[in-house]
Design a protein around this motif. Structure first.
Motif, PDB file in Angstrom:
ATOM      1  N   MET A  69      -2.440 -21.223  21.618  1.00  0.00           N
ATOM      2  CA  MET A  69      -1.101 -20.739  21.346  1.00  0.00           C
ATOM      3  C   MET A  69      -0.890 -20.640  19.842  1.00  0.00           C
ATOM      4  N   SER A  70      -0.388 -19.503  19.387  1.00  0.00           N
ATOM      5  CA  SER A  70      -0.179 -19.293  17.957  1.00  0.00           C
ATOM      6  C   SER A  70       1.281 -19.500  17.584  1.00  0.00           C
ATOM      7  N   ASN A  71       1.508 -20.119  16.434  1.00  0.00           N
ATOM      8  CA  ASN A  71       2.858 -20.336  15.924  1.00  0.00           C
ATOM      9  C   ASN A  71       3.461 -18.996  15.489  1.00  0.00           C
ATOM     10  N   ASN A  72       4.734 -19.005  15.084  1.00  0.00           N
ATOM     11  CA  ASN A  72       5.442 -17.762  14.781  1.00  0.00           C
ATOM     12  C   ASN A  72       4.813 -16.978  13.630  1.00  0.00           C
ATOM     13  N   HIS A  73       4.211 -17.667  12.682  1.00  0.00           N
ATOM     14  CA  HIS A  73       3.666 -17.001  11.494  1.00  0.00           C
ATOM     15  C   HIS A  73       2.178 -16.682  11.638  1.00  0.00           C
ATOM     16  N   VAL A  74       1.690 -16.682  12.865  1.00  0.00           N
ATOM     17  CA  VAL A  74       0.250 -16.600  13.117  1.00  0.00           C
ATOM     18  C   VAL A  74      -0.065 -15.524  14.150  1.00  0.00           C
ATOM     19  N   ARG A  75      -1.218 -14.856  13.939  1.00  0.00           N
ATOM     20  CA  ARG A  75      -1.796 -13.994  14.961  1.00  0.00           C
ATOM     21  C   ARG A  75      -3.238 -14.430  15.201  1.00  0.00           C
ATOM     22  N   ILE A  76      -3.695 -14.275  16.428  1.00  0.00           N
ATOM     23  CA  ILE A  76      -5.076 -14.589  16.763  1.00  0.00           C
ATOM     24  C   ILE A  76      -5.700 -13.367  17.433  1.00  0.00           C
ATOM     25  N   GLN A  77      -7.027 -13.316  17.430  1.00  0.00           N
ATOM     26  CA  GLN A  77      -7.704 -12.188  18.066  1.00  0.00           C
ATOM     27  C   GLN A  77      -7.844 -12.450  19.560  1.00  0.00           C
ATOM     28  N   THR A  78      -7.351 -11.493  20.349  1.00  0.00           N
ATOM     29  CA  THR A  78      -7.364 -11.646  21.800  1.00  0.00           C
ATOM     30  C   THR A  78      -7.774 -10.337  22.472  1.00  0.00           C
ATOM     31  N   LEU A  79      -8.072 -10.437  23.758  1.00  0.00           N
ATOM     32  CA  LEU A  79      -8.307  -9.268  24.613  1.00  0.00           C
ATOM     33  C   LEU A  79      -7.086  -9.101  25.510  1.00  0.00           C
ATOM     34  N   PRO A  80      -6.217  -8.135  25.237  1.00  0.00           N
ATOM     35  CA  PRO A  80      -5.034  -7.942  26.095  1.00  0.00           C
ATOM     36  C   PRO A  80      -5.446  -7.494  27.489  1.00  0.00           C
ATOM     37  N   GLU A  81      -4.641  -7.863  28.468  1.00  0.00           N
ATOM     38  CA  GLU A  81      -4.861  -7.391  29.819  1.00  0.00           C
ATOM     39  C   GLU A  81      -4.435  -5.929  29.935  1.00  0.00           C
ATOM     40  N   ALA A  82      -4.894  -5.279  30.991  1.00  0.00           N
ATOM     41  CA  ALA A  82      -4.463  -3.906  31.254  1.00  0.00           C
ATOM     42  C   ALA A  82      -2.972  -3.908  31.591  1.00  0.00           C
ATOM     43  N   PRO A  83      -2.301  -2.773  31.436  1.00  0.00           N
ATOM     44  CA  PRO A  83      -0.866  -2.710  31.772  1.00  0.00           C
ATOM     45  C   PRO A  83      -0.602  -3.308  33.151  1.00  0.00           C
ATOM     46  N   PRO A  84       0.473  -4.063  33.306  1.00  0.00           N
ATOM     47  CA  PRO A  84       1.594  -4.227  32.371  1.00  0.00           C
ATOM     48  C   PRO A  84       1.368  -5.274  31.275  1.00  0.00           C
ATOM     49  N   ASP A  85       0.144  -5.744  31.087  1.00  0.00           N
ATOM     50  CA  ASP A  85      -0.201  -6.637  29.984  1.00  0.00           C
ATOM     51  C   ASP A  85       0.704  -7.870  29.950  1.00  0.00           C
ATOM     52  N   THR A  86       0.537  -8.726  30.918  1.00  0.00           N
ATOM     53  CA  THR A  86       1.355  -9.940  31.017  1.00  0.00           C
ATOM     54  C   THR A  86       0.689 -11.136  30.339  1.00  0.00           C
ATOM     55  N   GLY A  87      -0.463 -10.928  29.718  1.00  0.00           N
ATOM     56  CA  GLY A  87      -1.155 -12.026  29.043  1.00  0.00           C
ATOM     57  C   GLY A  87      -2.387 -11.527  28.327  1.00  0.00           C
TER      58      GLY A  87
END
Length: 226
Positions: A69-87
């Motif tokens: 889990m990333s804090n508000n000031h942070v981004r991490i590299q992820t693989l988004p799910e296909a639409p509707p992209d719930t995670g």
């Protein structure tokens, strides 16, 4: 005869002018996040730049899922799910990878306050994109042989008082249970500069020994030819 001077600093790697990579590593086999029914930590907040504000929290959620889990000031590299992209799933980089403004394809930079999955287990199976290998070693805390997860590297982008920075977190997740270990992390102190995932201390020392041996052999050859 040319002389080659090599400097090795534990925890600090010079990458460019005014650019320093600070690496923090836990002793022995890191911090363990254990599943339900055992004693241990279920959530660990990682303050990469040691400013009192955590960047990433690694969570063992009720012994079912390990996520980042990333804090508000942070981004991490992820693989988004296909639409509707719930995670999404946390994307694992390899040793030696570069982390910068452009994410490693097919991953993207995202803020994940709810959590990007690393490993999810049910009573029948476990799934997840995170590396799931393991190794057996003597646990220094117990003296017994213990199975430890092999690690992957989570790419992190965050802002602090000096600007935008890049770093990584070294996390291992077992292939057959939602159990994780945090081995350490690193980050580039110069704002806007990408960072390379550097070897562990033991690996770096082996590399240093190999380089020094090569230099010694070359100097010895030059002396014999002189």
């Amino acid at each position: 005869m040319k002389k080659l001077w090599i400097w090795f600093m534990m925890g600090v790697t010079i990458t460019a002018a005014n650019a320093v990579v600070i690496v923090t590593r836990f002793p022995d086999y890191g911090v363990s996040l254990l599943p339900t029914g055992t004693t241990g930590i279920f959530r660990y907040e990682i303050d990469i730049d040691a400013d009192g504000i955590y960047e990433v929290a690694i969570d063992s959620n009720s012994g079912v899922q390990v996520s980042a889990m990333s804090n508000n000031h942070v981004r991490i590299q992820t693989l988004p799910e296909a639409p509707p992209d719930t995670g999404s799933e946390g994307w694992s980089l390899r040793l030696g990878s570069m982390i910068g403004a452009s994410p490693e394809s097919p991953a993207v930079w995202r803020n994940e306050p709810i959590g990007a999955g690393m490993r999810v287990c049910t009573d029948l199976f476990c799934v997840g994109n995170w590396p799931s290998g393991n190794f057996v070693a003597t646990d220094p805390n117990t003296g017994f042989l213990t199975i430890f997860p092999e690690s992957g590297y989570l790419a992190v982008e965050f802002t602090n008082s000096t600007g935008l920075h890049y770093g990584w977190v070294d996390v291992g997740v077992l292939g057959f249970s939602p159990t994780a270990r945090i081995y350490g992390w690193g980050w580039e102190t110069q704002a806007g500069v990408g960072v390379q995932i550097v070897p562990e201390s033991s690996t770096a020392l082996l590399m240093a020994a190999g380089i020094l041996a090569a230099v010694f052999r070359r100097q010895r050859k030059e002396n014999q030819e002189a």
